[in-house]
Design an enzyme around this catalytic site. Sequence first.
Site, PDB file in Angstrom:
ATOM      1  CB  SER A   1      -0.944   0.013   1.212  1.00  0.00           C
ATOM      2  OG  SER A   1      -0.213   0.156   2.406  1.00  0.00           O
ATOM      3  CB  CYS A   2       1.791   3.868  -1.684  1.00  0.00           C
ATOM      4  SG  CYS A   2       0.865   3.879  -3.238  1.00  0.00           S
ATOM      5  CG  LEU A   3      -1.109   9.433   0.164  1.00  0.00           C
ATOM      6  CD1 LEU A   3      -1.617   9.111   1.560  1.00  0.00           C
ATOM      7  CD2 LEU A   3      -0.306  10.725   0.197  1.00  0.00           C
TER       8      LEU A   3
END
Length: 100
Positions: free
Chosen positions: A80-82
């Site tokens: 996951s990331c932003l």
Amino acid sequence: SLCAAAEPNLSYQELKDLKKANVLHIDVRERWEIDRFGKIPESINIPLGELMEALQMDPTEFKEQYNQKMPSKSDPVVFSCLAGTRSKQALGFAMSLGFS
């Protein structure tokens, strides 16, 4: 945004369901982003710039560095990331190293 090889885009609820099945969740945001926006429960933070090296570490070194068992190439992993761009890159990196 979340990425997994089988399902390139996961919802938060899908991730919560996957976590019940012992899926390793790697957050590839930078450490300052974790400090600013918060840590996702039960995830480990490995910034994208460190990921290739981390996934090639000796398992003992990985455990010492990230306080987590190193995933095997067949273990389920979610990135996951932003916004989703870095998690897709992370997925590509992992797959190029032989992770399924």
